[in-house]
Design an enzyme around this catalytic site. Structure first.
Site, PDB file in Angstrom:
ATOM      1  N   TYR A 146       0.843  -1.205   0.000  1.00  0.00           N
ATOM      2  CA  TYR A 146       0.000   0.000   0.000  1.00  0.00           C
ATOM      3  C   TYR A 146       0.876   1.253   0.000  1.00  0.00           C
ATOM      4  CZ  TYR A 146      -3.623   3.290   1.617  1.00  0.00           C
ATOM      5  OH  TYR A 146      -4.497   4.348   1.734  1.00  0.00           O
TER       6      TYR A 146
HETATM    7  N1  LIG Z   1      -9.649   5.834   4.920  1.00  0.00           N
HETATM    8  C1  LIG Z   1      -8.403   6.167   5.170  1.00  0.00           C
HETATM    9  O1  LIG Z   1      -7.945   6.155   6.316  1.00  0.00           O
HETATM   10  C2  LIG Z   1      -7.509   6.602   4.050  1.00  0.00           C
HETATM   11  C3  LIG Z   1      -6.304   7.241   4.360  1.00  0.00           C
HETATM   12  C4  LIG Z   1      -5.457   7.629   3.335  1.00  0.00           C
HETATM   13  C5  LIG Z   1      -5.815   7.389   2.028  1.00  0.00           C
HETATM   14  N2  LIG Z   1      -6.982   6.762   1.744  1.00  0.00           N
HETATM   15  C6  LIG Z   1      -7.268   6.511   0.333  1.00  0.00           C
HETATM   16  O2  LIG Z   1      -8.478   7.149  -0.015  1.00  0.00           O
HETATM   17  C7  LIG Z   1      -9.137   6.401  -1.037  1.00  0.00           C
HETATM   18  C8  LIG Z   1     -10.550   6.102  -0.582  1.00  0.00           C
HETATM   19  O3  LIG Z   1     -10.484   5.417   0.648  1.00  0.00           O
HETATM   20  P1  LIG Z   1     -11.778   5.087   1.504  1.00  0.00           P
HETATM   21  O4  LIG Z   1     -11.333   5.043   2.912  1.00  0.00           O
HETATM   22  O5  LIG Z   1     -12.911   5.928   1.080  1.00  0.00           O
HETATM   23  O6  LIG Z   1     -11.975   3.572   1.032  1.00  0.00           O
HETATM   24  P2  LIG Z   1     -13.272   2.664   0.909  1.00  0.00           P
HETATM   25  O7  LIG Z   1     -12.793   1.265   1.003  1.00  0.00           O
HETATM   26  O8  LIG Z   1     -14.308   3.134   1.884  1.00  0.00           O
HETATM   27  O9  LIG Z   1     -13.747   2.995  -0.579  1.00  0.00           O
HETATM   28  C9  LIG Z   1     -12.982   2.627  -1.675  1.00  0.00           C
HETATM   29  C10 LIG Z   1     -13.890   2.351  -2.841  1.00  0.00           C
HETATM   30  O10 LIG Z   1     -13.071   1.955  -3.952  1.00  0.00           O
HETATM   31  C11 LIG Z   1     -13.725   0.909  -4.623  1.00  0.00           C
HETATM   32  N3  LIG Z   1     -12.779   0.101  -5.379  1.00  0.00           N
HETATM   33  C12 LIG Z   1     -11.873  -0.779  -4.889  1.00  0.00           C
HETATM   34  N4  LIG Z   1     -11.207  -1.376  -5.895  1.00  0.00           N
HETATM   35  C13 LIG Z   1     -11.705  -0.851  -7.050  1.00  0.00           C
HETATM   36  C14 LIG Z   1     -11.431  -1.074  -8.423  1.00  0.00           C
HETATM   37  N5  LIG Z   1     -10.514  -1.974  -8.820  1.00  0.00           N
HETATM   38  N6  LIG Z   1     -12.116  -0.365  -9.347  1.00  0.00           N
HETATM   39  C15 LIG Z   1     -13.064   0.548  -8.956  1.00  0.00           C
HETATM   40  N7  LIG Z   1     -13.379   0.786  -7.666  1.00  0.00           N
HETATM   41  C16 LIG Z   1     -12.702   0.097  -6.723  1.00  0.00           C
HETATM   42  C17 LIG Z   1     -14.395   0.098  -3.511  1.00  0.00           C
HETATM   43  O11 LIG Z   1     -15.429  -0.725  -4.017  1.00  0.00           O
HETATM   44  C18 LIG Z   1     -14.875   1.195  -2.573  1.00  0.00           C
HETATM   45  O12 LIG Z   1     -16.178   1.605  -2.845  1.00  0.00           O
HETATM   46  C19 LIG Z   1      -8.303   5.144  -1.261  1.00  0.00           C
HETATM   47  O13 LIG Z   1      -7.468   5.334  -2.381  1.00  0.00           O
HETATM   48  C20 LIG Z   1      -7.478   5.059  -0.001  1.00  0.00           C
HETATM   49  O14 LIG Z   1      -6.265   4.383  -0.199  1.00  0.00           O
HETATM   50  C21 LIG Z   1      -7.835   6.367   2.710  1.00  0.00           C
END
Ligand SMILES: NC(=O)c1ccc[n+]([C@@H]2O[C@H](COP(=O)([O-])OP(=O)(O)OC[C@H]3O[C@@H](n4cnc5c(N)ncnc54)[C@H](O)[C@@H]3O)[C@@H](O)[C@H]2O)c1
Length: 239
Positions: A146
């Site tokens: 990641y």
């Molecule tokens: N939540 C955190 O703490 C956090 C922190 C830093 C960065 N992020 C980043 O923010 C972004 C969103 O995170 P989140 O917490 O909302 O995650 P989440 O898991 O709640 O949502 C992610 C969404 O992406 C979709 N997804 C996954 N693989 C996919 C694919 N191959 N094609 C299309 N859609 C796909 C999932 O179905 C889901 O709806 C991510 O890139 C994550 O790495 C999150």
């Protein structure tokens, strides 16, 4: 009325979490918003909040190219689709786990930008916001795939931002620390505890806080920033 009125935004990972909150924010700001997630069924519960929904696996570059043909050009691209990947020491990571994390988190961002940038460039205006992570700047233990994928997103964004600097298309990434979303359910408790302990504000961020940064980066008001990585980490980031 917002300066982004009537612009079309495409948001990936839009079914939940940061993607959904960003989509809600852009819609409030006056954009027409298309929500994309892995399948159209995944978008069903939130369909009413969008002007259109699509199913696309961003890691499948042919599917991404086909999506561009189907929906046409967009003005704003917010890339929130992502996976946590394996929660384990780096030397225990399997090829398949590494590959999947890279394919979704990095190749997906690449394929979507490659598909949607040419029309933005042609029209002389565009905003791209790639959701990276503080893990890409600092490296979280037990999240090597990641962290590496997110560091690559930051580097990719820097390159593309410079390539497009005089085109009217601005490309930025953001680096959130822990944000309260369903994604954290896929993070092992000890890994999550470590990440929370690193946040000086002592709390996770909210999706609305992230969405407000996305909203600004997607607007005309963001005019002199490109190729940058914006911190949203409760004080965790030191650069
Ligand atoms: N939540 C955190 O703490 C956090 C922190 C830093 C960065 N992020 C980043 O923010 C972004 C969103 O995170 P989140 O917490 O909302 O995650 P989440 O898991 O709640 O949502 C992610 C969404 O992406 C979709 N997804 C996954 N693989 C996919 C694919 N191959 N094609 C299309 N859609 C796909 C999932 O179905 C889901 O709806 C991510 O890139 C994550 O790495 C999150």
């Amino acid at each position: 009325m917002s300066s982004t009125t009537a612009r079309t935004a495409l948001v990936t990972g839009a079914a939940q979490g940061i993607g959904l909150a960003s989509a809600q924010r852009l819609r409030r700001d006056g954009c027409r918003v298309i929500g994309a997630d892995l399948t159209e069924a995944a978008m069903e519960p939130v369909r009413g909040q969008f002007d259109g929904v699509v199913g696309v696996d961003v890691s499948d570059s042919a599917a991404v190219a086909a999506l561009r043909e189907t929906i046409g050009p967009v003005d704003i691209l917010v890339q929130s689709a992502g996976v946590v990947g394996p929660n384990k020491p780096m030397w225990e990571v399997l090829d398949a786990e590494w590959d999947l994390t890279m394919r979704v988190n990095l190749n997906g961002i690449f394929a979507m930008m490659r598909a949607f940038i040419p029309s933005m460039k042609e029209r002389g205006w565009g905003r791209i916001v790639n959701i990276a992570s503080i893990a890409g700047k600092e490296g979280n233990p037990n999240l090597a795939a990641y962290s590496a994928s997110k560091a690559a997103v930051i580097g990719l964004t820097k390159s593309v931002g410079k390539e497009l600097a005089t085109s009217g298309v601005l490309v930025n990434s953001i680096a959130p620390a822990v944000i309260a979303t369903p994604m954290n359910l896929d993070t092992a408790p000890h890994v999550l505890e470590y990440m929370l302990s690193k946040i000086p504000m002592g709390r996770p961020g909210t999706v609305e806080e992230v969405a407000s940064l996305v909203g600004w980066l997607a607007s005309d008001e963001c005019g002199f920033s490109t190729g940058a990585c914006f911190d949203i980490s409760g004080g965790r980031a030191t650069y």
